[in-house]
Design a protein around this motif. Sequence first.
Motif, PDB file in Angstrom:
ATOM      1  N   GLY A 164      21.730  -2.621  -0.712  1.00  7.49           N
ATOM      2  CA  GLY A 164      21.732  -3.362  -1.961  1.00  7.49           C
ATOM      3  C   GLY A 164      21.391  -4.827  -1.825  1.00  7.49           C
ATOM      4  N   ARG A 165      20.881  -5.235  -0.674  1.00  7.08           N
ATOM      5  CA  ARG A 165      20.586  -6.645  -0.436  1.00  7.08           C
ATOM      6  C   ARG A 165      19.183  -7.021  -0.915  1.00  7.08           C
ATOM      7  NH1 ARG A 165      18.960  -9.677   3.699  1.00  7.08           N
ATOM      8  NH2 ARG A 165      18.581  -7.890   5.055  1.00  7.08           N
ATOM      9  N   LEU A 166      18.278  -6.042  -1.079  1.00  6.38           N
ATOM     10  CA  LEU A 166      16.917  -6.279  -1.542  1.00  6.38           C
ATOM     11  C   LEU A 166      16.732  -5.655  -2.921  1.00  6.38           C
ATOM     12  CD1 LEU A 166      14.752  -5.527   1.637  1.00  6.38           C
ATOM     13  CD2 LEU A 166      15.717  -7.708   0.918  1.00  6.38           C
ATOM     14  N   SER A 167      15.963  -6.333  -3.756  1.00  5.71           N
ATOM     15  CA  SER A 167      15.668  -5.780  -5.084  1.00  5.71           C
ATOM     16  C   SER A 167      14.425  -4.902  -5.060  1.00  5.71           C
ATOM     17  CB  SER A 167      15.475  -6.909  -6.094  1.00  5.71           C
ATOM     18  OG  SER A 167      14.393  -7.749  -5.715  1.00  5.71           O
ATOM     19  N   GLU A 168      13.484  -5.199  -4.163  1.00  2.00           N
ATOM     20  CA  GLU A 168      12.252  -4.422  -4.053  1.00  2.00           C
ATOM     21  C   GLU A 168      11.737  -4.496  -2.624  1.00  2.00           C
ATOM     22  OE1 GLU A 168       9.643  -6.328  -6.877  1.00  2.00           O
ATOM     23  OE2 GLU A 168       9.956  -4.765  -8.369  1.00  2.00           O
ATOM     24  N   VAL A 169      10.915  -3.507  -2.260  1.00  2.00           N
ATOM     25  CA  VAL A 169      10.176  -3.534  -0.998  1.00  2.00           C
ATOM     26  C   VAL A 169       8.725  -3.215  -1.321  1.00  2.00           C
ATOM     27  CG1 VAL A 169       9.868  -2.519   1.282  1.00  2.00           C
ATOM     28  CG2 VAL A 169      12.174  -2.846   0.382  1.00  2.00           C
ATOM     29  N   HIS A 170       7.815  -4.113  -0.915  1.00  2.00           N
ATOM     30  CA  HIS A 170       6.389  -3.936  -1.175  1.00  2.00           C
ATOM     31  C   HIS A 170       5.659  -3.612   0.128  1.00  2.00           C
ATOM     32  CE1 HIS A 170       6.665  -5.395  -5.299  1.00  2.00           C
ATOM     33  NE2 HIS A 170       7.422  -6.391  -4.855  1.00  2.00           N
ATOM     34  N   LEU A 171       4.692  -2.715   0.034  1.00  2.00           N
ATOM     35  CA  LEU A 171       3.859  -2.330   1.174  1.00  2.00           C
ATOM     36  C   LEU A 171       2.473  -2.915   0.966  1.00  2.00           C
ATOM     37  CD1 LEU A 171       3.607  -0.687   3.793  1.00  2.00           C
ATOM     38  CD2 LEU A 171       3.010   1.302   2.410  1.00  2.00           C
ATOM     39  N   CYS A 172       2.001  -3.712   1.927  1.00  2.09           N
ATOM     40  CA  CYS A 172       0.737  -4.449   1.791  1.00  2.09           C
ATOM     41  C   CYS A 172      -0.198  -4.035   2.924  1.00  2.09           C
ATOM     42  CB  CYS A 172       0.984  -5.957   1.836  1.00  2.09           C
ATOM     43  SG  CYS A 172       2.389  -6.518   0.830  1.00  2.09           S
ATOM     44  N   PHE A 173      -1.395  -3.574   2.570  1.00  3.10           N
ATOM     45  CA  PHE A 173      -2.356  -3.128   3.573  1.00  3.10           C
ATOM     46  C   PHE A 173      -3.746  -3.122   2.960  1.00  3.10           C
ATOM     47  CE2 PHE A 173      -1.002   0.499   1.161  1.00  3.10           C
ATOM     48  CZ  PHE A 173      -2.109   1.323   1.048  1.00  3.10           C
ATOM     49  N   THR A 174      -4.749  -2.766   3.764  1.00  2.00           N
ATOM     50  CA  THR A 174      -6.133  -2.669   3.302  1.00  2.00           C
ATOM     51  C   THR A 174      -6.526  -1.201   3.241  1.00  2.00           C
ATOM     52  OG1 THR A 174      -6.676  -4.801   4.314  1.00  2.00           O
ATOM     53  CG2 THR A 174      -8.513  -3.373   3.711  1.00  2.00           C
ATOM     54  N   ARG A 175      -6.839  -0.726   2.049  1.00  2.37           N
ATOM     55  CA  ARG A 175      -7.204   0.679   1.868  1.00  2.37           C
ATOM     56  C   ARG A 175      -8.695   0.876   2.130  1.00  2.37           C
ATOM     57  NH1 ARG A 175      -5.167   1.994  -3.180  1.00  2.37           N
ATOM     58  NH2 ARG A 175      -3.377   3.027  -2.243  1.00  2.37           N
ATOM     59  N   PHE A 176      -9.019   1.933   2.861  1.00  5.14           N
ATOM     60  CA  PHE A 176     -10.414   2.276   3.164  1.00  5.14           C
ATOM     61  C   PHE A 176     -11.022   3.003   1.970  1.00  5.14           C
ATOM     62  CE2 PHE A 176     -13.594   5.263   4.675  1.00  5.14           C
ATOM     63  CZ  PHE A 176     -14.406   4.454   5.443  1.00  5.14           C
ATOM     64  N   VAL A 177     -12.127   2.464   1.461  1.00  3.97           N
ATOM     65  CA  VAL A 177     -12.874   3.107   0.375  1.00  3.97           C
ATOM     66  C   VAL A 177     -14.135   3.768   0.942  1.00  3.97           C
ATOM     67  CG1 VAL A 177     -14.039   2.767  -1.835  1.00  3.97           C
ATOM     68  CG2 VAL A 177     -11.976   1.444  -1.295  1.00  3.97           C
ATOM     69  N   ASN A 178     -14.951   2.966   1.603  1.00  4.54           N
ATOM     70  CA  ASN A 178     -16.099   3.483   2.347  1.00  4.54           C
ATOM     71  C   ASN A 178     -16.438   2.465   3.433  1.00  4.54           C
ATOM     72  OD1 ASN A 178     -17.837   1.462   1.073  1.00  4.54           O
ATOM     73  ND2 ASN A 178     -17.805   2.797  -0.727  1.00  4.54           N
ATOM     74  N   THR A 179     -17.501   2.741   4.165  1.00  3.91           N
ATOM     75  CA  THR A 179     -17.827   1.879   5.295  1.00  3.91           C
ATOM     76  C   THR A 179     -18.096   0.438   4.874  1.00  3.91           C
ATOM     77  OG1 THR A 179     -18.771   3.790   6.445  1.00  3.91           O
ATOM     78  CG2 THR A 179     -19.361   1.610   7.279  1.00  3.91           C
ATOM     79  N   MET A 180     -18.661   0.263   3.699  1.00  2.00           N
ATOM     80  CA  MET A 180     -19.026  -1.076   3.239  1.00  2.00           C
ATOM     81  C   MET A 180     -17.964  -1.712   2.355  1.00  2.00           C
ATOM     82  SD  MET A 180     -21.868  -1.480   4.723  1.00  2.00           S
ATOM     83  CE  MET A 180     -22.346  -3.016   3.957  1.00  2.00           C
ATOM     84  N   ARG A 181     -16.933  -0.974   1.992  1.00  2.00           N
ATOM     85  CA  ARG A 181     -15.960  -1.515   1.036  1.00  2.00           C
ATOM     86  C   ARG A 181     -14.547  -1.140   1.439  1.00  2.00           C
ATOM     87  NH1 ARG A 181     -14.720   0.672  -4.877  1.00  2.00           N
ATOM     88  NH2 ARG A 181     -13.182  -0.853  -5.520  1.00  2.00           N
ATOM     89  N   GLN A 182     -13.689  -2.147   1.470  1.00  2.00           N
ATOM     90  CA  GLN A 182     -12.258  -1.946   1.688  1.00  2.00           C
ATOM     91  C   GLN A 182     -11.522  -2.815   0.669  1.00  2.00           C
ATOM     92  OE1 GLN A 182     -14.042  -3.429   4.557  1.00  2.00           O
ATOM     93  NE2 GLN A 182     -14.889  -1.385   4.898  1.00  2.00           N
ATOM     94  N   GLU A 183     -10.406  -2.327   0.150  1.00  2.00           N
ATOM     95  CA  GLU A 183      -9.699  -3.074  -0.886  1.00  2.00           C
ATOM     96  C   GLU A 183      -8.274  -3.395  -0.446  1.00  2.00           C
ATOM     97  OE1 GLU A 183      -9.817  -0.635  -4.345  1.00  2.00           O
ATOM     98  OE2 GLU A 183      -8.305   0.790  -3.619  1.00  2.00           O
ATOM     99  N   SER A 184      -7.824  -4.585  -0.811  1.00  2.00           N
ATOM    100  CA  SER A 184      -6.471  -5.036  -0.493  1.00  2.00           C
ATOM    101  C   SER A 184      -5.487  -4.414  -1.479  1.00  2.00           C
ATOM    102  CB  SER A 184      -6.387  -6.561  -0.549  1.00  2.00           C
ATOM    103  OG  SER A 184      -7.316  -7.154   0.337  1.00  2.00           O
ATOM    104  N   VAL A 185      -4.373  -3.917  -0.964  1.00  2.00           N
ATOM    105  CA  VAL A 185      -3.386  -3.219  -1.787  1.00  2.00           C
ATOM    106  C   VAL A 185      -2.011  -3.827  -1.545  1.00  2.00           C
ATOM    107  CG1 VAL A 185      -2.281  -1.008  -2.284  1.00  2.00           C
ATOM    108  CG2 VAL A 185      -4.714  -1.083  -1.716  1.00  2.00           C
TER     109      VAL A 185
END
Length: 289
Positions: A164-185
Motif C-alpha cells: 500500500g505504499r505506492l499508488s501506481e506502477v508504470h512500465l516504460c519500454f520501447t515497443r517493436f513495430v517494424n524494422t524502421m519504426r519503434q514506439e515509446s510506451v
Amino acid sequence: MAAGKEIRSKINSVENTKKITKAMEMVAASKMRKAQDRMRAARPYAEKVRQIAANLGRANPEYRHAFMRDNDKANVVGFIVVTTDKGLCGGMNTNILRAVTQKIKELQAQGKQVEVVAIGSKGLGFMQRVGAKVVAQLVGLGDRPHMDTLIGPSKVLLDAYAEGRLSEVHLCFTRFVNTMRQESVVETLLPLRSDTVEQGTQKHGWDYEYEPEPNVVIDDLLLRYVEAQIYQAAAENMASEQSARMVAMKAATDNAGQVIKDLKLIYNKTRQAAITKELSEIVAGAAAV
C-alpha cells in the motif's frame, strides 16, 4: 602537397570508421533476427494472460488481490524503466526517457513522489543524473532476457504496491513495430483495471468458478501476468534496440561513404592544382631561358 597528405590521412581514417560501422550493422542484423523471433514467440502468451487479467478485472470475485486494489492514499508512484546497456542505436533511448521524464513531471506537479527501477545502464545513468530515486537496478542483461533476473529488481516496486505504499506502477519500454519504426510506451502495470489492460472491445461482465480456492488461482494468475508483461517489455526493447542499431549503423556507413567521396574529390582537385602549378613553373622557366 602537405594538404594532399592531410586529406589522404582523413580518407584512411573515414574508411576505417566505415569498416567498423559496416561490421556493427551486420552484427546488429544478425542479432535483430534472433531478438525478433524471441519477441514474437512471447507475444501470444503475453496477450492471452493480459486478456484473462482484463476479464478478471471486470469480474467480482470474492477475493481481491492486492494488485487489484487502489491505493488512493499513497503519494508515491513507481516506474520500471527499460532501456539498453549500450548506445549507438539512434534516438531510441532518448525517446523513451523523454516520455518518462514528461510523465514524472506531470506527477510531481500533482505533488507525487517517484521511485524508479532502472533496467539498462542508459536509463540508470539518466535517472541518476536527473536526481530520481532509484530503488533497484539491473544492468548487463545481455542479448536474451531472463525472467529470474528481471523479476528480482521489479519485485521491489511490486512488494511496495502490495504493502500500500505506492499508488501506481508504470512500465516504460520501447515497443517493436517494424524494422524502421519503434514506439515509446509508458503504460500502467498496477493497479490491475480492465480499462488499463483491455485490448478488445468486449464490455460485458465476467464471472468465474475457481478450482482450487479463488485466492490460489488469482494470486498465481496475477503473478504470471506481471512477469509476462515485464518479460515482454524487455523482449520488445531488445528487438527494438537491434533494429535501431542496424538502421543507425547503415546510415553511418552511407554517410562515411559520402564523406570519402567528397574527400577524394577535394584530393583530386588539390593534386591537379599542384600539377598545374608545377607545369606552369616549368613552362615559365623554359620561356625565360
